[in-house]
Write a protein that holds these residues in place. Structure first.
Motif, PDB file in Angstrom:
ATOM      1  N   ALA A   1       0.829  -1.206   0.000  1.00  0.00           N
ATOM      2  CA  ALA A   1       0.000   0.000   0.000  1.00  0.00           C
ATOM      3  C   ALA A   1       0.864   1.257   0.000  1.00  0.00           C
ATOM      4  O   ALA A   1       0.565   2.238  -0.686  1.00  0.00           O
ATOM      5  N   ALA A   2       1.976   1.229   0.742  1.00  0.00           N
ATOM      6  CA  ALA A   2       2.866   2.392   0.799  1.00  0.00           C
ATOM      7  C   ALA A   2       3.564   2.612  -0.537  1.00  0.00           C
ATOM      8  O   ALA A   2       3.731   3.757  -0.988  1.00  0.00           O
ATOM      9  N   GLN A   3       3.996   1.537  -1.173  1.00  0.00           N
ATOM     10  CA  GLN A   3       4.656   1.668  -2.474  1.00  0.00           C
ATOM     11  C   GLN A   3       3.682   2.191  -3.524  1.00  0.00           C
ATOM     12  O   GLN A   3       4.044   3.030  -4.355  1.00  0.00           O
ATOM     13  N   LYS A   4       2.469   1.689  -3.495  1.00  0.00           N
ATOM     14  CA  LYS A   4       1.463   2.170  -4.448  1.00  0.00           C
ATOM     15  C   LYS A   4       1.178   3.646  -4.210  1.00  0.00           C
ATOM     16  O   LYS A   4       1.065   4.438  -5.170  1.00  0.00           O
ATOM     17  N   ALA A   5       1.076   4.062  -2.951  1.00  0.00           N
ATOM     18  CA  ALA A   5       0.829   5.467  -2.649  1.00  0.00           C
ATOM     19  C   ALA A   5       1.980   6.344  -3.107  1.00  0.00           C
ATOM     20  O   ALA A   5       1.783   7.506  -3.494  1.00  0.00           O
ATOM     21  N   ALA A   6       3.207   5.802  -3.095  1.00  0.00           N
ATOM     22  CA  ALA A   6       4.385   6.579  -3.480  1.00  0.00           C
ATOM     23  C   ALA A   6       4.414   6.913  -4.964  1.00  0.00           C
ATOM     24  O   ALA A   6       5.052   7.881  -5.368  1.00  0.00           O
ATOM     25  N   ILE A   7       3.743   6.111  -5.784  1.00  0.00           N
ATOM     26  CA  ILE A   7       3.742   6.395  -7.225  1.00  0.00           C
ATOM     27  C   ILE A   7       2.401   6.919  -7.717  1.00  0.00           C
ATOM     28  O   ILE A   7       2.320   7.431  -8.847  1.00  0.00           O
ATOM     29  N   GLY A   8       1.342   6.793  -6.921  1.00  0.00           N
ATOM     30  CA  GLY A   8       0.038   7.258  -7.385  1.00  0.00           C
ATOM     31  C   GLY A   8      -0.556   6.274  -8.374  1.00  0.00           C
ATOM     32  O   GLY A   8      -0.887   5.145  -8.022  1.00  0.00           O
ATOM     33  N   TRP A   9      -0.691   6.725  -9.621  1.00  0.00           N
ATOM     34  CA  TRP A   9      -1.167   5.863 -10.710  1.00  0.00           C
ATOM     35  C   TRP A   9      -2.575   5.355 -10.443  1.00  0.00           C
ATOM     36  O   TRP A   9      -2.932   4.225 -10.754  1.00  0.00           O
ATOM     37  N   ASN A  10      -3.405   6.226  -9.896  1.00  0.00           N
ATOM     38  CA  ASN A  10      -4.762   5.812  -9.571  1.00  0.00           C
ATOM     39  C   ASN A  10      -5.620   5.581 -10.808  1.00  0.00           C
ATOM     40  O   ASN A  10      -6.630   4.877 -10.750  1.00  0.00           O
ATOM     41  N   GLY A  11      -5.240   6.189 -11.941  1.00  0.00           N
ATOM     42  CA  GLY A  11      -5.966   5.951 -13.180  1.00  0.00           C
ATOM     43  C   GLY A  11      -5.643   4.617 -13.835  1.00  0.00           C
ATOM     44  O   GLY A  11      -6.349   4.205 -14.757  1.00  0.00           O
ATOM     45  N   ARG A  12      -4.575   3.960 -13.399  1.00  0.00           N
ATOM     46  CA  ARG A  12      -4.189   2.625 -13.844  1.00  0.00           C
ATOM     47  C   ARG A  12      -3.996   2.530 -15.365  1.00  0.00           C
ATOM     48  O   ARG A  12      -4.152   1.477 -15.974  1.00  0.00           O
ATOM     49  N   GLN A  13      -3.610   3.633 -15.989  1.00  0.00           N
ATOM     50  CA  GLN A  13      -3.450   3.637 -17.435  1.00  0.00           C
ATOM     51  C   GLN A  13      -2.264   2.756 -17.866  1.00  0.00           C
ATOM     52  O   GLN A  13      -1.269   2.630 -17.151  1.00  0.00           O
ATOM     53  N   GLY A  14      -2.372   2.208 -19.049  1.00  0.00           N
ATOM     54  CA  GLY A  14      -1.192   1.657 -19.697  1.00  0.00           C
ATOM     55  C   GLY A  14      -0.316   2.801 -20.161  1.00  0.00           C
ATOM     56  O   GLY A  14      -0.810   3.812 -20.690  1.00  0.00           O
ATOM     57  N   ILE A  15       0.997   2.685 -19.952  1.00  0.00           N
ATOM     58  CA  ILE A  15       1.918   3.789 -20.220  1.00  0.00           C
ATOM     59  C   ILE A  15       2.974   3.372 -21.227  1.00  0.00           C
ATOM     60  O   ILE A  15       3.487   2.244 -21.199  1.00  0.00           O
ATOM     61  N   GLY A  16       3.307   4.282 -22.123  1.00  0.00           N
ATOM     62  CA  GLY A  16       4.457   4.133 -23.007  1.00  0.00           C
ATOM     63  C   GLY A  16       5.216   5.433 -23.034  1.00  0.00           C
ATOM     64  O   GLY A  16       4.614   6.520 -23.015  1.00  0.00           O
ATOM     65  N   ASP A  17       6.554   5.358 -23.026  1.00  0.00           N
ATOM     66  CA  ASP A  17       7.323   6.599 -23.127  1.00  0.00           C
ATOM     67  C   ASP A  17       7.715   6.859 -24.579  1.00  0.00           C
ATOM     68  O   ASP A  17       7.584   5.992 -25.447  1.00  0.00           O
ATOM     69  N   GLY A  18       8.154   8.082 -24.838  1.00  0.00           N
ATOM     70  CA  GLY A  18       8.486   8.476 -26.190  1.00  0.00           C
ATOM     71  C   GLY A  18       9.822   7.912 -26.633  1.00  0.00           C
ATOM     72  O   GLY A  18      10.527   7.229 -25.898  1.00  0.00           O
ATOM     73  N   GLY A  19      10.172   8.196 -27.865  1.00  0.00           N
ATOM     74  CA  GLY A  19      11.444   7.745 -28.398  1.00  0.00           C
ATOM     75  C   GLY A  19      11.307   6.493 -29.234  1.00  0.00           C
ATOM     76  O   GLY A  19      10.294   5.793 -29.205  1.00  0.00           O
ATOM     77  N   ASN A  20      12.343   6.218 -30.003  1.00  0.00           N
ATOM     78  CA  ASN A  20      12.365   5.009 -30.825  1.00  0.00           C
ATOM     79  C   ASN A  20      12.578   3.764 -29.974  1.00  0.00           C
ATOM     80  O   ASN A  20      11.979   2.722 -30.226  1.00  0.00           O
ATOM     81  N   GLN A  21      13.447   3.873 -28.981  1.00  0.00           N
ATOM     82  CA  GLN A  21      13.616   2.799 -28.010  1.00  0.00           C
ATOM     83  C   GLN A  21      12.744   3.154 -26.806  1.00  0.00           C
ATOM     84  O   GLN A  21      13.105   3.986 -25.987  1.00  0.00           O
ATOM     85  N   PHE A  22      11.606   2.518 -26.715  1.00  0.00           N
ATOM     86  CA  PHE A  22      10.598   2.925 -25.738  1.00  0.00           C
ATOM     87  C   PHE A  22      10.315   1.793 -24.762  1.00  0.00           C
ATOM     88  O   PHE A  22      10.536   0.616 -25.035  1.00  0.00           O
ATOM     89  N   HIS A  23       9.803   2.194 -23.606  1.00  0.00           N
ATOM     90  CA  HIS A  23       9.329   1.245 -22.606  1.00  0.00           C
ATOM     91  C   HIS A  23       7.812   1.279 -22.582  1.00  0.00           C
ATOM     92  O   HIS A  23       7.195   2.309 -22.848  1.00  0.00           O
ATOM     93  N   TYR A  24       7.210   0.150 -22.244  1.00  0.00           N
ATOM     94  CA  TYR A  24       5.784   0.100 -21.973  1.00  0.00           C
ATOM     95  C   TYR A  24       5.594  -0.525 -20.591  1.00  0.00           C
ATOM     96  O   TYR A  24       6.335  -1.413 -20.192  1.00  0.00           O
ATOM     97  N   TYR A  25       4.603  -0.028 -19.856  1.00  0.00           N
ATOM     98  CA  TYR A  25       4.408  -0.547 -18.511  1.00  0.00           C
ATOM     99  C   TYR A  25       2.986  -0.310 -18.043  1.00  0.00           C
ATOM    100  O   TYR A  25       2.279   0.552 -18.563  1.00  0.00           O
ATOM    101  N   ARG A  26       2.592  -1.135 -17.065  1.00  0.00           N
ATOM    102  CA  ARG A  26       1.209  -1.138 -16.606  1.00  0.00           C
ATOM    103  C   ARG A  26       1.115  -1.822 -15.263  1.00  0.00           C
ATOM    104  O   ARG A  26       2.039  -2.505 -14.823  1.00  0.00           O
ATOM    105  N   LEU A  27      -0.027  -1.640 -14.602  1.00  0.00           N
ATOM    106  CA  LEU A  27      -0.346  -2.356 -13.378  1.00  0.00           C
ATOM    107  C   LEU A  27      -1.188  -3.587 -13.705  1.00  0.00           C
ATOM    108  O   LEU A  27      -1.989  -3.579 -14.643  1.00  0.00           O
ATOM    109  N   THR A  28      -1.011  -4.642 -12.909  1.00  0.00           N
ATOM    110  CA  THR A  28      -1.862  -5.808 -13.015  1.00  0.00           C
ATOM    111  C   THR A  28      -3.020  -5.687 -12.024  1.00  0.00           C
ATOM    112  O   THR A  28      -3.079  -4.740 -11.225  1.00  0.00           O
ATOM    113  N   ALA A  29      -3.900  -6.670 -12.038  1.00  0.00           N
ATOM    114  CA  ALA A  29      -5.047  -6.639 -11.127  1.00  0.00           C
ATOM    115  C   ALA A  29      -4.616  -6.659  -9.673  1.00  0.00           C
ATOM    116  O   ALA A  29      -5.303  -6.091  -8.807  1.00  0.00           O
ATOM    117  N   ASP A  30      -3.472  -7.307  -9.368  1.00  0.00           N
ATOM    118  CA  ASP A  30      -2.991  -7.347  -7.977  1.00  0.00           C
ATOM    119  C   ASP A  30      -1.853  -6.359  -7.733  1.00  0.00           C
ATOM    120  O   ASP A  30      -1.044  -6.530  -6.821  1.00  0.00           O
TER     121      ASP A  30
END
Length: 475
Positions: free
Chosen positions: A284-313
């Motif tokens: 719970a503390a780690q989740k609070a430290a990053i927020g991410w309450n919208g639970r969106q799938g995220i991708g960063d810019g650039g040609n070499q990009f990362h994608y990341y997301r939260l799972t159900a747990d």
């Protein structure tokens, strides 16, 4: 300004974070055990045989029975259903059929209004199918969030948003403070949140749900039964396997990055390996430290990009950046573990979220992506229209596979539709050169893409030449 990733080697701590991780897809590992479907024994006849038990093959099987319940449909899968790319991806359910709006505009500008409408219709159709077939795939309608890591990316955010809105997207532009309030990372300079046509799914549960629905509809599935040869005569198309053969009036090839029974497709598709880390569940503390309450799938810019997301747990899936091509394009379990990429991914994860230092990864895995030069699925037929294929999704195919499956069925059945009349369906990508030139061209392209990232996105002569030729490389 350089991108935020360290230029130093990953530390011992970065490597320790994934040292004990299981080399297996978290998604597949998360499925309850089930008895496998039996392999084929002898020769059987069918109306339609589908080669490949991934998303394309499963959607096709299910819709073939929906449209003609009396049709005898067989699915041949070399491993287990969903065991390839369909069970190894990030679980990003993005509506686009063209690997994003910009790629589509660069290649199919005259058709993009239609393609975007068809994409949204397909996305809505997925949600209807999940409900109709009672498939619990942990679907979340979150939209997709593109984060900006460099000033030139943030400066172009409003222009990006305006273009998306022109094509019917509901978009919010976030400045640095708003972005960091949404998801807390010191690397973020802004973001563009596309709030419709995007979501998250548990990909292995989706594949298994489609499998179960297909079985209930009467589809016959044979697992651990690789297709080894294709032959055609006037009466039928025969697919040979180690256990026997299937004779059918029609065949749909849905093998993605795996070698196709049509040798011609090797000119258009290269298997590129992508790698993923999955964290342990956040406290719970780690989740609070990053927020991410919208639970969106995220991708960063650039040609070499990362994608990341939260799972159900509340685990974090973190993948991308490297796109690894090996000479000759081999695909196999021996390539699922790749320490140089996992070390870089771990380093970049803790650069993005330093407040999560000490978090461990429970799973690490890799898988092959069916990359083609136009970055989106392409279609074709062979043997007088009795064989069809849909392949080349290039890493953004979780939603597009349903569309690809339907187009493949329409091509086999001779149905002329709005989709089959499009250049998007009727054209093929520019082929890749043969080996050894292929490896050299890909390696040069990767170096130039990384160089462009270091130069605020400026594309050099080589990349501009590829742009003019319609030849690209992505994952």
């Amino acid at each position: 300004m350089p991108r935020p990733w360290p230029t130093t080697e990953p530390t011992a701590a970065h490597r320790a974070a994934y040292a004990d991780a299981k080399v297996a897809s978290f998604w597949l590992d998360d499925l309850p055990p089930r008895d496998p479907h039996p392999p084929l024994a002898g020769t059987t006849d069918a109306d339609l045989v589908i080669v490949g038990g991934g998303f394309t093959g499963l959607w096709a099987a299910l819709h073939a029975k929906r449209d003609a319940p009396e049709r005898d449909v067989v699915v041949l899968e070399a491993d287990v259903v969903g065991g390839g790319a369909s069970g190894r991806n990030g679980g990003f359910m993005v509506a686009s059929l063209t690997h994003g709006l910009w790629n589509g505009l660069a290649r199919f500008e005259d058709e993009m209004r239609t393609l975007e409408r068809l994409a949204f219709e397909n996305f809505e159709g997925i949600q209807r199918d999940l409900e109709a077939y009672n498939i619990d795939a942990e679907f979340e309608l979150t939209g997709e969030l593109g984060v900006m890591l460099e000033p030139h990316e943030a400066e172009g955010a409003e222009e990006e948003a305006a273009l998306l809105r022109d094509y019917g997207h509901d978009v919010v532009v976030l400045d640095r403070d708003a972005m960091r309030a949404e998801v807390a990372s010191p690397t973020y300079l802004g973001g563009v949140w596309d709030r419709n046509g995007g979501g998250l799914v548990h990909p292995a549960k989706l594949a298994d749900g489609l499998r179960a629905a297909a079985v209930r509809a009467g589809v016959r599935i044979f697992e651990h039964e690789p297709a080894t040869a294709l032959s055609a005569d006037r009466g039928a198309v025969t697919i040979s396997t180690p256990g026997g053969a299937v004779r059918a009036a029609r065949v749909l090839l849905a093998t993605s990055a795996y070698p196709s029974l049509l040798s011609r497709l090797s000119h258009y598709v290269v298997p590129v390996y992508d790698y993923v880390l999955m964290t342990e569940p956040l406290s719970a503390a780690q989740k609070a430290a990053i927020g991410w309450n919208g639970r969106q799938g995220i991708g960063d810019g650039g040609n070499q990009f990362h994608y990341y997301r939260l799972t159900a747990d509340d685990r974090i899936l973190w993948g991308g950046y490297d796109a690894v091509y090996r000479r000759g394009g081999p695909v196999g379990a021996q390539y699922d573990d790749h320490d140089p990429t996992f070390a870089a991914l771990s380093q970049h994860f803790f650069t993005t979220f330093p407040q999560l230092e000490g978090l461990g990864f429970t799973h690490r895995w890799g898988g092959a992506i069916d990359t083609c030069s136009r970055f989106s699925v392409f279609f074709g037929t062979a043997h007088g229209g009795r064989v069809a294929y849909a392949t080349g999704y290039t890493g953004l195919g979780v939603a597009a596979t349903r569309f690809g499956a339907q187009v493949g069925l329409d091509l086999l059945d001779g149905h002329e539709t709005e989709a089959t009349r499009l250049k998007y369906v009727r054209s093929r990508p520019v082929p890749f050169p043969p080996e050894p030139l292929r490896s050299g061209v890909i390696a040069l392209t990767q170096r130039e893409l990384a160089r462009a990232d270091r130069r605020e996105g400026a594309r050099g002569p080589w990349l501009r030449t590829l742009d003019r030729l319609g030849l690209g490389f992505d994952s």
